[in-house]
Design a protein around this motif. Structure first.
Motif, PDB file in Angstrom:
ATOM      1  N   ALA A 159       2.368   1.279  -2.830  1.00  0.00           N
ATOM      2  CA  ALA A 159       3.746   0.899  -2.517  1.00  0.00           C
ATOM      3  C   ALA A 159       4.432   1.950  -1.648  1.00  0.00           C
ATOM      4  O   ALA A 159       5.136   1.612  -0.686  1.00  0.00           O
ATOM      5  N   ALA A 160       4.221   3.222  -1.951  1.00  0.00           N
ATOM      6  CA  ALA A 160       4.838   4.305  -1.173  1.00  0.00           C
ATOM      7  C   ALA A 160       4.297   4.332   0.246  1.00  0.00           C
ATOM      8  O   ALA A 160       5.075   4.460   1.214  1.00  0.00           O
ATOM      9  N   LEU A 161       2.992   4.218   0.395  1.00  0.00           N
ATOM     10  CA  LEU A 161       2.428   4.201   1.749  1.00  0.00           C
ATOM     11  C   LEU A 161       2.940   2.999   2.533  1.00  0.00           C
ATOM     12  O   LEU A 161       3.277   3.112   3.719  1.00  0.00           O
ATOM     13  N   SER A 162       3.011   1.863   1.881  1.00  0.00           N
ATOM     14  CA  SER A 162       3.531   0.639   2.536  1.00  0.00           C
ATOM     15  C   SER A 162       4.983   0.824   2.956  1.00  0.00           C
ATOM     16  O   SER A 162       5.377   0.440   4.051  1.00  0.00           O
ATOM     17  N   GLN A 163       5.771   1.400   2.079  1.00  0.00           N
ATOM     18  CA  GLN A 163       7.197   1.595   2.336  1.00  0.00           C
ATOM     19  C   GLN A 163       7.439   2.449   3.561  1.00  0.00           C
ATOM     20  O   GLN A 163       8.366   2.230   4.325  1.00  0.00           O
ATOM     21  N   TYR A 164       6.568   3.456   3.755  1.00  0.00           N
ATOM     22  CA  TYR A 164       6.764   4.387   4.863  1.00  0.00           C
ATOM     23  C   TYR A 164       5.905   4.056   6.076  1.00  0.00           C
ATOM     24  O   TYR A 164       5.738   4.889   6.967  1.00  0.00           O
ATOM     25  N   GLY A 165       5.386   2.830   6.117  1.00  0.00           N
ATOM     26  CA  GLY A 165       4.663   2.366   7.287  1.00  0.00           C
ATOM     27  C   GLY A 165       3.284   2.961   7.483  1.00  0.00           C
ATOM     28  O   GLY A 165       2.708   2.875   8.559  1.00  0.00           O
ATOM     29  N   GLU A 166       2.756   3.561   6.444  1.00  0.00           N
ATOM     30  CA  GLU A 166       1.400   4.133   6.518  1.00  0.00           C
ATOM     31  C   GLU A 166       0.364   3.036   6.223  1.00  0.00           C
ATOM     32  O   GLU A 166       0.700   1.976   5.732  1.00  0.00           O
ATOM     33  N   ASN A 167      -0.883   3.346   6.513  1.00  0.00           N
ATOM     34  CA  ASN A 167      -1.956   2.397   6.208  1.00  0.00           C
ATOM     35  C   ASN A 167      -2.208   2.438   4.703  1.00  0.00           C
ATOM     36  O   ASN A 167      -2.896   3.302   4.206  1.00  0.00           O
ATOM     37  N   ALA A 168      -1.654   1.476   4.008  1.00  0.00           N
ATOM     38  CA  ALA A 168      -1.781   1.409   2.554  1.00  0.00           C
ATOM     39  C   ALA A 168      -2.924   0.524   2.127  1.00  0.00           C
ATOM     40  O   ALA A 168      -3.358   0.567   0.995  1.00  0.00           O
ATOM     41  N   LYS A 169      -3.415  -0.301   3.044  1.00  0.00           N
ATOM     42  CA  LYS A 169      -4.404  -1.321   2.748  1.00  0.00           C
ATOM     43  C   LYS A 169      -5.663  -0.758   2.096  1.00  0.00           C
ATOM     44  O   LYS A 169      -6.182  -1.302   1.143  1.00  0.00           O
ATOM     45  N   LYS A 170      -6.162   0.328   2.641  1.00  0.00           N
ATOM     46  CA  LYS A 170      -7.443   0.839   2.160  1.00  0.00           C
ATOM     47  C   LYS A 170      -7.414   2.322   2.035  1.00  0.00           C
ATOM     48  O   LYS A 170      -7.383   3.239   2.428  1.00  0.00           O
TER      49      LYS A 170
END
Length: 170
Positions: A159-170
Protein backbone atom coordinates in the motif's frame (compact mmCIF):
# COMPACT_ATOMS: atom_id res chain seq x y z
CA UNK A 1 -16.86 -53.76 -3.38
CA UNK A 2 -13.06 -53.86 -3.48
CA UNK A 3 -10.85 -53.11 -0.53
CA UNK A 4 -7.67 -51.09 -0.61
CA UNK A 5 -4.81 -51.97 1.67
CA UNK A 6 -3.42 -49.19 3.91
CA UNK A 7 0.01 -49.55 2.27
CA UNK A 8 -1.54 -48.89 -1.16
CA UNK A 9 -3.34 -45.80 0.16
CA UNK A 10 -0.06 -44.60 1.63
CA UNK A 11 1.78 -45.08 -1.68
CA UNK A 12 -0.91 -43.17 -3.55
CA UNK A 13 -0.60 -40.37 -1.01
CA UNK A 14 3.19 -40.34 -1.41
CA UNK A 15 2.89 -40.06 -5.18
CA UNK A 16 0.36 -37.26 -4.79
CA UNK A 17 2.66 -35.46 -2.34
CA UNK A 18 5.58 -35.81 -4.76
CA UNK A 19 3.51 -34.24 -7.53
CA UNK A 20 2.27 -31.57 -5.10
CA UNK A 21 5.86 -30.56 -4.30
CA UNK A 22 6.66 -30.32 -8.01
CA UNK A 23 3.64 -28.07 -8.31
CA UNK A 24 4.90 -25.96 -5.41
CA UNK A 25 8.26 -25.48 -7.16
CA UNK A 26 6.54 -24.50 -10.39
CA UNK A 27 4.59 -21.85 -8.46
CA UNK A 28 7.46 -20.49 -6.34
CA UNK A 29 10.35 -20.37 -8.80
CA UNK A 30 8.70 -17.92 -11.24
CA UNK A 31 7.67 -15.73 -8.30
CA UNK A 32 11.21 -15.60 -6.98
CA UNK A 33 12.60 -14.37 -10.28
CA UNK A 34 10.01 -11.57 -10.50
CA UNK A 35 10.32 -10.09 -6.99
CA UNK A 36 11.93 -6.65 -7.04
CA UNK A 37 10.88 -4.64 -3.99
CA UNK A 38 10.31 -7.29 -1.35
CA UNK A 39 13.72 -8.75 -0.42
CA UNK A 40 12.35 -10.35 2.75
CA UNK A 41 9.81 -12.28 0.67
CA UNK A 42 12.46 -13.26 -1.89
CA UNK A 43 14.75 -14.52 0.87
CA UNK A 44 12.03 -16.63 2.49
CA UNK A 45 10.82 -17.94 -0.86
CA UNK A 46 14.36 -18.93 -1.83
CA UNK A 47 14.77 -20.76 1.48
CA UNK A 48 11.48 -22.59 1.02
CA UNK A 49 12.38 -23.60 -2.54
CA UNK A 50 15.49 -25.30 -1.14
CA UNK A 51 13.36 -26.94 1.57
CA UNK A 52 10.89 -28.13 -1.06
CA UNK A 53 13.71 -29.70 -3.06
CA UNK A 54 14.75 -31.55 0.12
CA UNK A 55 11.15 -32.59 0.69
CA UNK A 56 11.09 -34.13 -2.77
CA UNK A 57 14.24 -36.07 -1.93
CA UNK A 58 12.67 -37.34 1.30
CA UNK A 59 9.54 -38.44 -0.56
CA UNK A 60 11.65 -40.23 -3.17
CA UNK A 61 13.57 -42.01 -0.40
CA UNK A 62 10.34 -43.17 1.21
CA UNK A 63 9.00 -44.39 -2.13
CA UNK A 64 12.27 -46.18 -2.86
CA UNK A 65 12.21 -47.86 0.55
CA UNK A 66 8.83 -49.30 -0.43
CA UNK A 67 10.20 -50.38 -3.85
CA UNK A 68 7.87 -47.86 -5.48
CA UNK A 69 8.38 -44.97 -7.86
CA UNK A 70 6.84 -41.55 -8.26
CA UNK A 71 4.14 -40.83 -10.83
CA UNK A 72 5.75 -38.89 -13.67
CA UNK A 73 2.32 -38.11 -15.12
CA UNK A 74 1.08 -36.59 -11.85
CA UNK A 75 4.35 -34.67 -11.47
CA UNK A 76 4.04 -33.19 -14.96
CA UNK A 77 0.32 -32.40 -14.71
CA UNK A 78 0.62 -30.55 -11.41
CA UNK A 79 3.77 -28.73 -12.52
CA UNK A 80 1.88 -27.38 -15.52
CA UNK A 81 -1.04 -26.21 -13.38
CA UNK A 82 1.42 -24.51 -11.02
CA UNK A 83 3.10 -22.66 -13.89
CA UNK A 84 -0.28 -21.51 -15.19
CA UNK A 85 -1.24 -20.20 -11.74
CA UNK A 86 2.05 -18.32 -11.41
CA UNK A 87 1.64 -16.84 -14.88
CA UNK A 88 -1.91 -15.73 -14.10
CA UNK A 89 -0.79 -13.68 -11.11
CA UNK A 90 2.03 -11.97 -13.02
CA UNK A 91 -0.49 -9.85 -14.93
CA UNK A 92 -2.17 -8.55 -11.76
CA UNK A 93 -1.40 -5.06 -10.48
CA UNK A 94 -1.18 -6.55 -6.98
CA UNK A 95 0.90 -9.56 -8.01
CA UNK A 96 2.87 -9.73 -4.75
CA UNK A 97 -0.33 -9.90 -2.69
CA UNK A 98 -2.02 -12.45 -4.92
CA UNK A 99 1.09 -14.61 -4.74
CA UNK A 100 1.18 -14.30 -0.95
CA UNK A 101 -2.49 -15.33 -0.71
CA UNK A 102 -1.95 -18.29 -3.04
CA UNK A 103 1.22 -19.35 -1.22
CA UNK A 104 -0.56 -19.23 2.13
CA UNK A 105 -3.43 -21.34 0.79
CA UNK A 106 -1.04 -23.82 -0.84
CA UNK A 107 1.04 -24.16 2.33
CA UNK A 108 -2.09 -25.07 4.25
CA UNK A 109 -3.02 -27.60 1.55
CA UNK A 110 0.44 -29.16 1.94
CA UNK A 111 0.07 -29.21 5.73
CA UNK A 112 -3.19 -31.15 5.41
CA UNK A 113 -1.60 -33.56 2.92
CA UNK A 114 1.36 -34.28 5.20
CA UNK A 115 -0.85 -34.72 8.26
CA UNK A 116 -2.85 -37.26 6.29
CA UNK A 117 0.30 -39.03 5.08
CA UNK A 118 1.71 -39.29 8.59
CA UNK A 119 -1.59 -40.76 9.75
CA UNK A 120 -1.60 -43.27 6.87
CA UNK A 121 2.01 -44.28 7.60
CA UNK A 122 1.13 -44.96 11.20
CA UNK A 123 -2.11 -46.74 10.29
CA UNK A 124 -0.19 -48.97 7.84
CA UNK A 125 2.30 -49.75 10.63
CA UNK A 126 5.09 -47.96 8.74
CA UNK A 127 6.04 -45.74 11.67
CA UNK A 128 9.66 -45.20 10.58
CA UNK A 129 8.44 -43.79 7.26
CA UNK A 130 6.40 -41.16 9.09
CA UNK A 131 9.63 -39.53 10.36
CA UNK A 132 10.71 -37.87 7.07
CA UNK A 133 7.10 -36.88 6.41
CA UNK A 134 6.97 -35.16 9.79
CA UNK A 135 10.11 -33.24 8.80
CA UNK A 136 8.33 -32.07 5.62
CA UNK A 137 5.28 -31.16 7.69
CA UNK A 138 7.36 -29.05 10.07
CA UNK A 139 8.85 -27.08 7.16
CA UNK A 140 5.39 -26.45 5.71
CA UNK A 141 4.07 -25.35 9.08
CA UNK A 142 6.99 -22.93 9.45
CA UNK A 143 6.40 -21.42 6.01
CA UNK A 144 2.67 -21.03 6.64
CA UNK A 145 3.43 -19.40 9.98
CA UNK A 146 5.87 -16.98 8.35
CA UNK A 147 3.33 -16.03 5.69
CA UNK A 148 0.65 -15.56 8.34
CA UNK A 149 2.89 -13.41 10.52
CA UNK A 150 4.10 -11.28 7.60
CA UNK A 151 0.86 -10.75 5.64
CA UNK A 152 0.04 -7.44 7.35
CA UNK A 153 3.56 -6.05 6.84
CA UNK A 154 3.56 -7.15 3.20
CA UNK A 155 0.16 -5.56 2.61
CA UNK A 156 1.24 -2.33 4.31
CA UNK A 157 4.43 -2.15 2.25
CA UNK A 158 2.43 -2.78 -0.93
CA UNK A 159 0.00 0.00 0.00
CA UNK A 160 2.82 2.44 0.85
CA UNK A 161 4.70 1.77 -2.37
CA UNK A 162 1.47 2.14 -4.35
CA UNK A 163 0.61 5.38 -2.57
CA UNK A 164 3.95 6.94 -3.46
CA UNK A 165 3.93 5.80 -7.08
CA UNK A 166 6.60 3.14 -6.65
CA UNK A 167 6.51 -0.28 -8.28
CA UNK A 168 4.44 -2.12 -5.68
CA UNK A 169 3.35 -4.94 -7.96
CA UNK A 170 6.31 -7.22 -7.42
Amino acid sequence: MTSTQPRDLFITGLRNAHAMEHQALSIMKPQLHRIENYPEVAEKLDQHIRETESQLERLEEVLTSLAEDRSALKDMALSVTGMIAALGHSAASDEILKNAFANFAFENFEIAAYKSLVTLAEYADLHALAVPLKANLEEELAMAKWLDENMAALTTKFAALSQYGENAKK
